[in-house]
Design an enzyme around this catalytic site. Sequence first.
Site, PDB file in Angstrom:
ATOM      1  N   THR A 181      -0.747  28.248  22.492  1.00 41.92           N
ATOM      2  CA  THR A 181      -0.886  28.075  21.047  1.00 41.92           C
ATOM      3  C   THR A 181      -0.784  26.608  20.665  1.00 41.92           C
ATOM      4  O   THR A 181      -1.580  26.085  19.868  1.00 41.92           O
ATOM      5  CB  THR A 181       0.188  28.890  20.311  1.00 41.92           C
ATOM      6  OG1 THR A 181       0.027  30.266  20.607  1.00 41.92           O
ATOM      7  CG2 THR A 181       0.085  28.679  18.796  1.00 41.92           C
ATOM      8  N   LYS A 206       3.428   0.683   3.142  1.00 41.17           N
ATOM      9  CA  LYS A 206       3.182  -0.455   4.022  1.00 41.17           C
ATOM     10  C   LYS A 206       3.211  -1.730   3.195  1.00 41.17           C
ATOM     11  O   LYS A 206       2.571  -1.813   2.150  1.00 41.17           O
ATOM     12  CB  LYS A 206       1.841  -0.309   4.738  1.00 41.17           C
ATOM     13  CG  LYS A 206       1.784   0.894   5.665  1.00 41.17           C
ATOM     14  CD  LYS A 206       0.430   1.039   6.319  1.00 41.17           C
ATOM     15  CE  LYS A 206       0.381   2.275   7.201  1.00 41.17           C
ATOM     16  NZ  LYS A 206      -0.962   2.479   7.802  1.00 41.17           N
ATOM     17  N   ASP A 213      -6.459   2.318  -2.847  1.00 34.14           N
ATOM     18  CA  ASP A 213      -6.417   2.021  -1.415  1.00 34.14           C
ATOM     19  C   ASP A 213      -7.821   2.037  -0.820  1.00 34.14           C
ATOM     20  O   ASP A 213      -8.182   1.158  -0.029  1.00 34.14           O
ATOM     21  CB  ASP A 213      -5.501   3.005  -0.681  1.00 34.14           C
ATOM     22  CG  ASP A 213      -5.854   4.474  -0.943  1.00 34.14           C
ATOM     23  OD1 ASP A 213      -6.620   4.766  -1.894  1.00 34.14           O
ATOM     24  OD2 ASP A 213      -5.343   5.338  -0.207  1.00 34.14           O
ATOM     25  N   SER A 230       2.515   9.444   2.311  1.00 31.70           N
ATOM     26  CA  SER A 230       3.522   9.620   3.360  1.00 31.70           C
ATOM     27  C   SER A 230       4.141   8.310   3.824  1.00 31.70           C
ATOM     28  O   SER A 230       5.244   8.316   4.362  1.00 31.70           O
ATOM     29  CB  SER A 230       2.914  10.346   4.574  1.00 31.70           C
ATOM     30  OG  SER A 230       1.819   9.609   5.093  1.00 31.70           O
ATOM     31  N   ASP A 233       0.865  -1.180   0.000  1.00 33.78           N
ATOM     32  CA  ASP A 233       0.000   0.000   0.000  1.00 33.78           C
ATOM     33  C   ASP A 233       0.901   1.229   0.000  1.00 33.78           C
ATOM     34  O   ASP A 233       1.557   1.524   1.000  1.00 33.78           O
ATOM     35  CB  ASP A 233      -0.908  -0.029   1.240  1.00 33.78           C
ATOM     36  CG  ASP A 233      -1.725   1.237   1.407  1.00 33.78           C
ATOM     37  OD1 ASP A 233      -1.920   1.965   0.410  1.00 33.78           O
ATOM     38  OD2 ASP A 233      -2.161   1.504   2.543  1.00 33.78           O
TER      39      ASP A 233
END
Length: 262
Positions: A195, A16, A115, A13, A9
Amino acid sequence: MAAPLIAIDIGNSRIKLGLFDQAVDPDRVPLPSRVLDLPVDRWEGTQLAAWLPAALDWPEWRVASVNRPAAAKLLVWIERECRTPAGTPPAARLLTVADLPLAVQLEHPERVGVDRLSAAVAVNRLRTRNRPAIVVDTGSAITVDLIGADGVFRGGAILPGIDMSARALHEFTDLLPLVSLSDLAEPPAALGISTVTAIRSGLFWGGIGAVRELTSRLAVGLPQPPELFFTGGAAAHLARPLGLEARYEPHLVLSGIAMARP
């Protein structure tokens, strides 16, 4: 015994890989015996070679990719570095919608991420017969997809994932820092008192709110409530706070790839 299979897959980013060393049972969802998870832009062939069992004949490789340059790099490595006992490169197939045992009711099925479709293939085996299902995949993007009670993939929604949203806040503003949620053991407080904590709250609970609203709207008009399945990197963190009856299945996409037509 069936030849071993590598399901891959390739996202935006992460890459796998799952090794399936048993024949796929038509009545069960196959699970990988071992998994390798690598950053898509920082992997080496030595990592792949070390992960594969030493005594394993080079298997069939099935690839589902939404990242064309990353897929091209991996396919070149397979052809260059891997050989079958006969000395030829192993079968390495880049899957399309036509390879999957799934009906897709969309205007352009060939444009849907493989996917998403692979996850739906696995969910079709897991869901209760004649009951619709919703699949939430939390990767670089979050996808929320509907599978009808008849097993047909009917589409869904795509929105930025948590890490992508975090980078956008940082890169498109002057002062906001880059905040990661990867180290969160528990959901952050909704009230941010700095923040950083305000960004964490917005990213996390904004993602939760989007998924809750989308799953609710996709269920409108269905004959019965859909079953809910979560997969992907942040899935375990997002599923619990939703307070919904959901199944977390970490390898839906890899399992669906393994179930592609031979």
